[in-house]
Design an enzyme around this catalytic site. Structure first.
Site, short mmCIF file in Angstrom:
data_model
loop_
_atom_site.label_atom_id
_atom_site.label_comp_id
_atom_site.label_asym_id
_atom_site.label_seq_id
_atom_site.Cartn_x
_atom_site.Cartn_y
_atom_site.Cartn_z
CE LYS A 75 -4.28 -1.69 2.20
NZ LYS A 75 -5.27 -1.50 3.23
CG ASP A 111 -8.41 0.52 3.41
OD1 ASP A 111 -9.28 0.08 2.93
OD2 ASP A 111 -7.15 0.57 3.57
NE ARG A 159 3.69 -4.01 18.82
CZ ARG A 159 3.67 -5.02 18.35
NH1 ARG A 159 3.32 -6.11 18.61
NH2 ARG A 159 3.72 -5.21 16.75
CB THR A 160 7.09 0.74 18.31
OG1 THR A 160 5.98 0.40 17.30
CG2 THR A 160 7.21 -0.76 18.73
P1 NAP Z 1 -0.33 -2.48 10.28
O1 NAP Z 1 -0.02 -1.27 9.33
O2 NAP Z 1 0.70 -3.59 10.24
O3 NAP Z 1 -0.42 -1.84 11.67
C1 NAP Z 1 -0.84 -2.61 12.81
C2 NAP Z 1 -0.80 -1.59 14.30
O4 NAP Z 1 -1.33 -2.49 15.08
C3 NAP Z 1 0.66 -1.12 14.47
O5 NAP Z 1 0.27 0.06 14.85
C4 NAP Z 1 1.15 -2.23 15.31
O6 NAP Z 1 1.95 -1.48 16.54
C5 NAP Z 1 -0.16 -2.65 16.19
N1 NAP Z 1 -0.26 -3.81 16.79
C6 NAP Z 1 -0.02 -5.03 16.03
N2 NAP Z 1 0.19 -6.10 17.03
C7 NAP Z 1 0.22 -5.57 18.07
C8 NAP Z 1 0.02 -6.30 19.34
N3 NAP Z 1 0.14 -7.53 19.69
N4 NAP Z 1 -0.12 -5.37 20.39
C9 NAP Z 1 -0.14 -3.87 20.33
N5 NAP Z 1 -0.21 -3.29 19.12
C10 NAP Z 1 0.12 -4.37 18.01
O7 NAP Z 1 -1.60 -3.14 9.73
P2 NAP Z 1 -2.86 -2.40 9.31
O8 NAP Z 1 -3.05 -2.49 7.73
O9 NAP Z 1 -3.04 -0.92 9.78
O10 NAP Z 1 -4.18 -3.24 9.72
C11 NAP Z 1 -4.29 -3.36 10.99
C12 NAP Z 1 -5.75 -4.12 11.25
O11 NAP Z 1 -6.98 -3.42 10.66
C13 NAP Z 1 -5.66 -5.59 10.76
O12 NAP Z 1 -6.44 -6.50 11.58
C14 NAP Z 1 -6.59 -5.33 9.27
O13 NAP Z 1 -7.25 -6.43 8.87
C15 NAP Z 1 -7.64 -4.21 9.79
N6 NAP Z 1 -8.10 -3.42 8.66
C16 NAP Z 1 -9.31 -3.55 8.36
C17 NAP Z 1 -9.91 -2.86 7.34
C18 NAP Z 1 -11.34 -2.78 7.11
O14 NAP Z 1 -11.84 -2.64 6.09
N7 NAP Z 1 -12.24 -3.25 7.92
C19 NAP Z 1 -9.08 -2.12 6.49
C20 NAP Z 1 -7.77 -1.84 6.71
C21 NAP Z 1 -7.20 -2.69 7.98
P3 NAP Z 1 3.67 -1.24 16.10
O15 NAP Z 1 3.58 0.09 15.45
O16 NAP Z 1 4.08 -1.26 17.65
O17 NAP Z 1 3.93 -2.50 15.39
#
Ligand code: NAP
Length: 289
Positions: A75, A111, A159-160
């Protein structure tokens, strides 16, 4: 009755690229809408390794594919590989939908507006509200940029620290709201939550297969919160179950997923897909698999 259109030399291809990709719901959603509207289009998923991203974009353009989605991990990287990016997507720093128009690949972040629409459709008022976002990744960036101009103040817990600092700095450039960064732990969250109107989970905590986990302790939630969980698999996450027990209004991630797809679909085809029917179909499909 939907008409079956066999694949022919006239069939046009749309697609999604990601790595991995087999979990994606997008082929199911778009192919359902193409069929429903009698369009001679098909939507495929391609697993594209980051090393092959540049080549694959060239290939998509050369093949005259009119629209495609990108998902994790492309992305952000794709921003530099296309011709134009709309303002909101530039601010977010990520795109998920691309259209080929007069030889140019144009990128958008659906999104962001899909998430905002999901909140509004669930009856959540956002004007002048105090919002707390859990996480600072791609989804947090999309939803925070979509909301920042309407809301009163924002707290982001991550978290970070590096990622969240960059996000807060970027948001302040757009609107000089009160933006606070806190640690992602129960003590810090508890201190803030009393004043918060809308809590948004953008972390993957609670996502399949870890469906019994919640990103926040239920003891610190209160019934005046509107809770938006972006996780869509399962449909009712542990956080949403606890929110409902407490009496909070809530929204799950499926509506946002459908909305982002619908916004891209309309942009590509100039046709409105059905939102309500696809939701039931996705749930049916999830139960089967
Ligand atoms: P991403 O860019 O990898 O970001 C994930 C975030 O979650 C980061 O801030 C990360 O923290 C944090 N995180 C991950 N594991 C964690 C844990 N065990 N404890 C605390 N913090 C944690 O992912 P993303 O693209 O934003 O997606 C995140 C979620 O949103 C996914 O479940 C995805 O399926 C969902 N999503 C849904 C839609 C929808 O249309 N409904 C659209 C997009 C995404 P750090 O920075 O510390 O690593």
């Amino acid at each position: 009755m939907e008409k079956h259109i066999p694949i022919s030399a006239k069939t046009r291809i749309f697609c999604i690229i990601g790595h991995p990709i087999t979990h994606s719901f997008s082929p199911f959603i778009h192919n359902y809408w193409f069929k429903e509207l009698g369009l001679d289009f098909k939507y495929l998923a391609f697993d594209v390794h980051p090393d092959q991203l540049k080549q694959s974009i060239k290939g998509i353009k050369a093949l005259n594919i009119k629209g495609f989605n990108v998902t994790i991990p492309h992305k952000e990287a794709i921003l530099n590989l296309i011709d134009k990016v709309d303002v909101l997507a530039q601010e977010i720093g990520a795109i998920n939908a691309i259209k080929l128009e007069e030889g140019d690949l144009i990128g958008r972040n659906t999104d962001a507006l899909g998430g905002k629409k999901a909140l509004l459709d669930a009856g959540c008022k956002i004007k002048d509200k105090k919002v707390l976002i859990l996480g600072a990744g791609g989804a947090a960036r999309a939803i925070s940029f979509a909301l920042i101009e309407d809301i009163d103040s924002l707290v982001i817990a991550n978290r970070t620290s590096e990622r969240v600092r960059i996000l807060a700095g970027d948001l302040i450039k757009k609107k000089n709201n009160e933006i606070k960064i806190i640690n992602f732990n129960t003590q810090s969250l508890k201190k803030e939550l009393g004043d918060i109107d809308i809590l948004i989970n953008t972390t993957p905590i609670g996502m399949y297969p870890n469906i019994n986990k919640s990103p926040i302790s239920k003891e610190i939630l209160h019934s005046d919160l509107f809770i938006f969980d972006l996780v869509y698999n399962p449909i009712e996450t542990q956080l949403l179950k606890e929110a409902n027990l407490i009496g909070c209004k809530s929204q799950g991630g499926l509506d946002m997923l459908i909305n982002q797809g619908a916004l891209a679909f309309e942009w590509w085809t100039n046709k409105k897909p059905s939102i309500d029917k696809i939701k039931d179909k996705i749930i049916e499909n999830m139960m089967r698999n």
